[in-house]
Motif scaffolding. Structure first.
Motif, mmCIF file in Angstrom:
data_model
loop_
_atom_site.group_PDB
_atom_site.id
_atom_site.type_symbol
_atom_site.label_atom_id
_atom_site.label_comp_id
_atom_site.label_asym_id
_atom_site.label_seq_id
_atom_site.Cartn_x
_atom_site.Cartn_y
_atom_site.Cartn_z
ATOM 1 N N ARG A 1 0.837 -1.199 0.000
ATOM 2 C CA ARG A 1 0.000 0.000 0.000
ATOM 3 C C ARG A 1 0.880 1.260 0.000
ATOM 4 O O ARG A 1 0.629 2.210 -0.725
ATOM 5 N N GLU A 2 1.933 1.242 0.820
ATOM 6 C CA GLU A 2 2.838 2.396 0.916
ATOM 7 C C GLU A 2 3.514 2.667 -0.430
ATOM 8 O O GLU A 2 3.629 3.812 -0.854
ATOM 9 N N ILE A 3 3.925 1.621 -1.109
ATOM 10 C CA ILE A 3 4.570 1.774 -2.416
ATOM 11 C C ILE A 3 3.586 2.345 -3.423
ATOM 12 O O ILE A 3 3.932 3.235 -4.207
ATOM 13 N N ARG A 4 2.339 1.852 -3.413
ATOM 14 C CA ARG A 4 1.325 2.402 -4.321
ATOM 15 C C ARG A 4 1.132 3.895 -4.083
ATOM 16 O O ARG A 4 1.047 4.680 -5.022
ATOM 17 N N SER B 1 14.659 13.959 -7.757
ATOM 18 C CA SER B 1 14.514 12.514 -7.624
ATOM 19 C C SER B 1 14.742 12.065 -6.181
ATOM 20 O O SER B 1 15.434 11.090 -5.945
ATOM 21 N N GLU B 2 14.176 12.797 -5.246
ATOM 22 C CA GLU B 2 14.295 12.383 -3.841
ATOM 23 C C GLU B 2 13.393 11.186 -3.597
ATOM 24 O O GLU B 2 12.281 11.131 -4.101
ATOM 25 N N GLU B 3 13.897 10.254 -2.822
ATOM 26 C CA GLU B 3 13.058 9.130 -2.449
ATOM 27 C C GLU B 3 12.158 9.540 -1.300
ATOM 28 O O GLU B 3 12.572 10.265 -0.400
ATOM 29 N N ILE B 4 10.928 9.081 -1.352
ATOM 30 C CA ILE B 4 9.999 9.347 -0.263
ATOM 31 C C ILE B 4 10.200 8.240 0.768
ATOM 32 O O ILE B 4 10.056 7.057 0.443
ATOM 33 N N PRO B 5 10.562 8.581 1.993
ATOM 34 C CA PRO B 5 10.863 7.533 2.972
ATOM 35 C C PRO B 5 9.614 6.807 3.451
ATOM 36 O O PRO B 5 8.544 7.396 3.543
ATOM 37 N N PHE B 6 9.765 5.520 3.724
ATOM 38 C CA PHE B 6 8.697 4.758 4.362
ATOM 39 C C PHE B 6 8.579 5.247 5.797
ATOM 40 O O PHE B 6 9.565 5.630 6.405
ATOM 41 N N HIS B 7 7.414 5.228 6.310
ATOM 42 C CA HIS B 7 7.211 5.544 7.722
ATOM 43 C C HIS B 7 7.263 4.222 8.479
ATOM 44 O O HIS B 7 6.238 3.658 8.861
ATOM 45 N N THR B 8 8.482 3.723 8.671
ATOM 46 C CA THR B 8 8.684 2.355 9.154
ATOM 47 C C THR B 8 8.080 2.091 10.524
ATOM 48 O O THR B 8 7.473 1.048 10.732
ATOM 49 N N SER B 9 8.237 3.015 11.461
ATOM 50 C CA SER B 9 7.697 2.737 12.794
ATOM 51 C C SER B 9 6.175 2.696 12.752
ATOM 52 O O SER B 9 5.547 1.893 13.436
ATOM 53 N N HIS B 10 5.568 3.529 11.915
ATOM 54 C CA HIS B 10 4.113 3.519 11.780
ATOM 55 C C HIS B 10 3.644 2.211 11.144
ATOM 56 O O HIS B 10 2.664 1.609 11.590
ATOM 57 N N ILE B 11 4.342 1.766 10.113
ATOM 58 C CA ILE B 11 3.966 0.523 9.430
ATOM 59 C C ILE B 11 4.103 -0.664 10.380
ATOM 60 O O ILE B 11 3.236 -1.533 10.427
ATOM 61 N N SER C 1 3.934 -0.625 13.711
ATOM 62 C CA SER C 1 2.864 -0.534 14.714
ATOM 63 C C SER C 1 1.529 -0.953 14.125
ATOM 64 O O SER C 1 0.746 -1.667 14.768
ATOM 65 N N GLU C 2 1.270 -0.523 12.909
ATOM 66 C CA GLU C 2 0.011 -0.869 12.247
ATOM 67 C C GLU C 2 -0.068 -2.377 11.995
ATOM 68 O O GLU C 2 -1.131 -2.988 12.134
ATOM 69 N N SER C 3 1.060 -3.000 11.667
ATOM 70 C CA SER C 3 1.092 -4.448 11.441
ATOM 71 C C SER C 3 0.685 -5.207 12.695
ATOM 72 O O SER C 3 -0.125 -6.141 12.649
ATOM 73 N N TYR C 4 1.255 -4.791 13.835
ATOM 74 C CA TYR C 4 0.918 -5.475 15.086
ATOM 75 C C TYR C 4 -0.496 -5.145 15.548
ATOM 76 O O TYR C 4 -1.174 -5.992 16.140
ATOM 77 N N ALA C 5 -0.980 -3.954 15.252
ATOM 78 C CA ALA C 5 -2.370 -3.620 15.594
ATOM 79 C C ALA C 5 -3.323 -4.529 14.813
ATOM 80 O O ALA C 5 -4.310 -5.030 15.378
ATOM 81 N N LEU C 6 -3.019 -4.762 13.541
ATOM 82 C CA LEU C 6 -3.839 -5.674 12.746
ATOM 83 C C LEU C 6 -3.725 -7.104 13.261
ATOM 84 O O LEU C 6 -4.724 -7.832 13.323
ATOM 85 N N ALA C 7 -2.520 -7.515 13.638
ATOM 86 C CA ALA C 7 -2.330 -8.859 14.195
ATOM 87 C C ALA C 7 -3.137 -9.027 15.477
ATOM 88 O O ALA C 7 -3.796 -10.058 15.679
ATOM 89 N N ASP C 8 -3.123 -8.013 16.341
ATOM 90 C CA ASP C 8 -3.893 -8.075 17.582
ATOM 91 C C ASP C 8 -5.387 -8.167 17.292
ATOM 92 O O ASP C 8 -6.121 -8.902 17.950
ATOM 93 N N ALA C 9 -5.847 -7.441 16.272
ATOM 94 C CA ALA C 9 -7.257 -7.497 15.882
ATOM 95 C C ALA C 9 -7.617 -8.898 15.363
ATOM 96 O O ALA C 9 -8.696 -9.424 15.664
ATOM 97 N N MET C 10 -6.714 -9.500 14.601
ATOM 98 C CA MET C 10 -6.967 -10.853 14.097
ATOM 99 C C MET C 10 -7.028 -11.863 15.240
ATOM 100 O O MET C 10 -7.894 -12.745 15.258
ATOM 101 N N LEU C 11 -6.126 -11.722 16.211
ATOM 102 C CA LEU C 11 -6.149 -12.626 17.364
ATOM 103 C C LEU C 11 -7.442 -12.451 18.166
ATOM 104 O O LEU C 11 -8.033 -13.432 18.617
ATOM 105 N N ALA C 12 -7.877 -11.208 18.333
ATOM 106 C CA ALA C 12 -9.113 -10.948 19.070
ATOM 107 C C ALA C 12 -10.310 -11.548 18.338
ATOM 108 O O ALA C 12 -11.180 -12.169 18.962
ATOM 109 N N ALA C 13 -10.352 -11.396 17.021
ATOM 110 C CA ALA C 13 -11.445 -11.976 16.237
ATOM 111 C C ALA C 13 -11.415 -13.498 16.323
ATOM 112 O O ALA C 13 -12.457 -14.148 16.433
ATOM 113 N N ARG C 14 -10.233 -14.049 16.307
ATOM 114 C CA ARG C 14 -10.067 -15.509 16.417
ATOM 115 C C ARG C 14 -10.553 -15.994 17.769
ATOM 116 O O ARG C 14 -11.233 -17.019 17.867
ATOM 117 N N GLU C 15 -10.240 -15.253 18.821
ATOM 118 C CA GLU C 15 -10.676 -15.616 20.171
ATOM 119 C C GLU C 15 -12.194 -15.554 20.290
ATOM 120 O O GLU C 15 -12.812 -16.425 20.889
#
Length: 97
Positions: A45-48, A65-75, A77-91
């Motif tokens: 999504r970030e690349i798009r 031609s500056e590269e746009i940096p990824f917001h790595t810490s945000h990505i 955190s968002e990954s683990y927030a989604l993982a936590d949501a998946m675990l909660a839904a699974r529970e």
């Protein structure tokens, strides 16, 4: 980010044998696996979005031609927030009658 008490258990445990199922390596947690799966999609999504921004800059004649940096810490955190949501839904599904 606070790690939930239920991390889903091991995602890919290695078992000794079928007659005496003794775990010899727990592997990564299911939470880490879910976060990794989410991470791949979030990076796509970030690349798009970066490409859209680049096209917009090109349209306006900005030839830097500056590269746009990824917001790595945000990505991450968002990954683990989604993982936590998946675990909660699974529970919730496991608790359903």
């Amino acid at each position: 980010m606070k790690t939930p008490s239920n991390d889903g258990g091991p995602a890919f445990p290695l078992i000794n044998d079928h007659t005496h199922p003794t775990t010899i390596n727990n592997g990564m947690t299911l939470r880490d696996y879910f976060a990794g799966q989410a991470l791949a999609q979030l990076i796509k999504r970030e690349i798009r979005e970066m490409r859209k921004d680049q096209v917009r800059m090109d349209c306006f004649g900005d030839d830097e031609s500056e590269e746009i940096p990824f917001h790595t810490s945000h990505i991450a955190s968002e990954s683990y927030a989604l993982a936590d949501a998946m675990l909660a839904a699974r529970e919730r599904k496991e608790d359903a009658p």
